[in-house]
Structures are given as structure tokens and as C-alpha cells.
Design a protein around this motif. Structure first.
Motif, PDB file in Angstrom:
ATOM      1  N   CYS A 204       0.830  -1.202   0.000  1.00 48.47           N
ATOM      2  CA  CYS A 204       0.000   0.000   0.000  1.00 48.47           C
ATOM      3  C   CYS A 204       0.865   1.253   0.000  1.00 48.47           C
ATOM      4  O   CYS A 204       1.844   1.341   0.771  1.00 48.47           O
ATOM      5  N   ASN A 224      -5.452   2.640  -0.677  1.00 56.37           N
ATOM      6  CA  ASN A 224      -6.219   2.987   0.516  1.00 56.37           C
ATOM      7  C   ASN A 224      -5.727   2.126   1.673  1.00 56.37           C
ATOM      8  O   ASN A 224      -5.922   0.907   1.686  1.00 56.37           O
ATOM      9  N   GLU A 227      -8.302  -0.011   3.728  1.00 49.10           N
ATOM     10  CA  GLU A 227      -8.722  -1.243   3.044  1.00 49.10           C
ATOM     11  C   GLU A 227      -7.628  -2.304   3.114  1.00 49.10           C
ATOM     12  O   GLU A 227      -7.907  -3.489   3.316  1.00 49.10           O
ATOM     13  N   LEU A 259      -3.412   9.968   5.763  1.00 47.30           N
ATOM     14  CA  LEU A 259      -3.855   8.908   4.860  1.00 47.30           C
ATOM     15  C   LEU A 259      -3.118   7.585   5.060  1.00 47.30           C
ATOM     16  O   LEU A 259      -3.691   6.509   4.872  1.00 47.30           O
ATOM     17  N   TYR A 260      -1.829   7.656   5.448  1.00 44.06           N
ATOM     18  CA  TYR A 260      -1.005   6.439   5.475  1.00 44.06           C
ATOM     19  C   TYR A 260      -0.265   6.227   6.794  1.00 44.06           C
ATOM     20  O   TYR A 260       0.481   5.264   6.936  1.00 44.06           O
TER      21      TYR A 260
END
Length: 330
Positions: A204, A224, A227, A259-260
Motif C-alpha cells: 500500500c 487505501n 482497506e 492517509l497512510y
């Protein structure tokens, strides 16, 4: 032993058939039992490293040169400690002290190192393929301590040993690798290692940090993170390698973390008891929150460092067996 041997097997061929390679330049191309043999050999050194007396004499009289053309702290220290605990004379050569700075070619450096009659050379270099170039020019075994964005095999082995100790058999586990995959030799070696040992690997990253042709690596690709985390037994975070980035690969560290970044709340999306890993050094608050990194219930980050010494001791032992005349390794 045949190629049908399972990844979970703990029986190995005798002598050098267990690991018939002169160098350790990467994980790609190794058979499952060769990786498992290296991990099995490392376990004895984990036990030794816990004792008050940590010295072995297997490499007494041998010279190991750690030639680091790229800055490193933990990897260089780990190899130095490994060599000294095995009884070798260890010499560290740093990039700032090398004649590369004076215009010497890499091949001339390799010829010079070879003339010093080292018994093993550990190389870290900023260019992919540089370690292979040196290995082709010297008479002794060469260990790749990281070359460009190519491979970092001992990091993958120490990660696999850490997972084995926490989770048992790697086969059947789901491992999510998240972060700067584009520039990461750690990610590449871990993908080779984990998929070879039968794990399902998810990768990811933001689209800007995903390398082309990643589908060739037998991994599932996500952009994502939420996910990707679902169903994960191991979450392996990667460092943003700003020193390798020519341009803007992320909008900002703050948005990247949103986001990460791995937070306690986000970790709940993975399976219960999911193992948290990071090769270090960490950018806390960007790739990973401190309360996740320092939570020993899930985090194996310090254990990864511990396993690194044992894995490097095993690699130095195995690759020098032929020169030491160990029975079965001629």
C-alpha cells in the motif's frame, strides 16, 4: 531436496547443499528451504546474544571488511557487532574516508579491497547493482547490506525471523507493507522473502510511491491504507526516503500521516494481535505514531534490531564455511 519441498519444512540437505551460494546479494531466486536454513542457523545466535558472554570463535583469524559507501548507523553497527561476536577482525570503511571521493572507480576499489585479502566483505552502496559489480571482482564472499533501491537481504531475513518468533509459520499469514515502496530495497527483499515462504503480501502506498510493474511481484496493490489493513496479521511500515526523492512525491507530511500513518485507531482494522514492524529509522508522527511504535504488545520494532545481529552472525558463519574448511562445505 527437490523444488517440491514445502516452505514449512525444517529438514535441510547436508553441508553446502543447504546453501550453495558464494555470496548473499539478494533474496530473489533463493529457494524456500535456503531461506529457512538461514533463519534456522540464526536461532542459535539469538540464544548466544542473550548470554552474558556473547563471544564465539568460529571466525577467529578472519578479516571482515564493512565497506559502507552510503551512510548507515544501525546496519553498520549490527554487522560490526556480528563480526566481532564471531571472533573476526572487523574493519569499517566509510564513504567519507574512501578514495571514491578522490575519483577512484568502484572496480578499482573492489580490486583494492581484494588485494587486502579480506575473508568476507559487507557492502552498502547507494546504486542498485554496485554490490554485484564488486562481488564479480573479488575472491571472497560478499554480503549485500543494501544497494540503491534493489535489495537488502539481511533486513528481509531478520524481519522473517522476527515474524517466525511472534507468529510461528509464515506460510498463510497476510502481511501488509505500507509506505515508500518506490524507493525501498527493504520492501523489495521482503516481498521476495515473504511470498517465497508462502505469505500473502499486500502493498500500500500513494500512487506516486508505487513502482511500475508491481503486479509482477505476486502482491495485491492498494492505495487505501484502511482497506489494505483489513485481514492483516502483520503490518510493516516503511520510512519515507526523502534523500532518494527528486521532486514532490507527497503533498505534505501531515497529509501523508492522515492517509497512510499507522495510528492506534487505524491498527484496529487489522486482525487482533497484528504485529507492527518498521525497519527504522522511524519518522514518528509521519509513518507511525509513537504510541503504536512503543507498544510492545504489538510492536516488534526493537526485536527486529535484536534479530539483525543474529541473522548477520549466521550469514557470516555460513558464507565463510568453505574458506574455513568446514566439513561438507568444500
Amino acid at each position: 531436496m527437490t523444488s517440491q519441498k514445502t516452505a514449512s519444512s525444517q529438514s535441510f540437505p547436508a553441508g553446502s547443499d543447504a546453501f550453495p551460494h558464494r555470496h548473499l546479494l539478494g533474496i530473489a531466486g533463493l529457494h524456500p528451504w535456503e531461506i529457512l536454513f538461514l533463519l534456522e542457523e540464526a536461532k542459535q545466535w539469538v540464544d548466544l546474544n542473550k548470554k552474558s558472554s556473547k563471544h564465539a570463535d568460529k571466525l577467529d583469524g578472519l578479516t571482515v571488511i564493512n565497506a559502507f559507501f552510503e551512510n548507515s548507523t544501525r546496519t553498520l553497527l549490527s554487522f560490526e557487532i556480528a563480526g566481532k561476536r564471531m571472533g573476526a577482525d572487523v574493519v569499517n570503511m566509510h564513504a567519507a574516508q574512501s578514495s571514491i571521493k578522490k575519483g577512484e572507480t568502484l572496480i578499482d576499489t573492489a580490486v583494492t579491497l581484494n588485494a587486502m585479502k579480506a575473508d568476507a566483505i559487507v557492502i552498502r552502496h547507494g546504486s542498485s547493482g554496485a554490490v554485484q559489480l564488486i562481488a564479480d571482482k573479488v575472491d571472497c564472499p560478499v554480503l549485500n547490506a543494501g544497494d540503491g533501491s534493489h535489495e537488502h537481504p539481511t533486513q528481509a531475513l531478520l524481519d522473517a525471523l522476527t515474524i517466525q518468533r511472534r507468529k510461528g509459520d509464515i506460510s498463510g499469514l497476510t502481511v501488509t507493507i505500507c509506505g515508500d515502496v518506490m524507493h525501498s530495497r527493504v520492501a523489495r527483499s521482503n516481498i521476495y522473502c515473504l511470498t517465497t515462504l508462502g505469505a500473502k503480501v499486500k502493498v500500500c502506498a500513494p500512487p506516486s510511491l508505487l513502482p511500475a510493474a508491481l503486479d509482477r511481484f505476486n502482491v495485491e496493490v492498494f492505495t487505501n491504507f484502511d482497506e489494505a489493513l483489513q485481514g492483516s496479521d502483520v503490518v510493516m511500515m516503511l520510512r519515507l526516503q526523502n534523500e532518494r526523492m527528486n521532486g514532490d512525491f507527497i503533498p505534505s507530511p501531515r497529509e501523508y500521516h492522515y492517509l497512510y500513518g499507522l495510528t492506534q485507531e487505524r491498527l484496529k482494522l487489522a486482525n487482533d494481535g497484528a504485529l507492527v514492524m518498521h525497519p527504522g529509522p522511524m519518522n514518528r508522527g509521519v509513518e507511525i505514531d509513537s504510541d503504536v511504535a512503543d507498544n510492545l504488545e504489538n510492536s516488534a520494532i526493537t526485536e527486529q534490531v535484536e534479530m539483525g545481529v543474529a541473522v548477520r552472525m549466521a550469514c557470516l558463519d555460513i558464507l565463510t564455511r568453505k574458506s574455513r574448511g568446514v566439513e561438507g562445505w568444500s
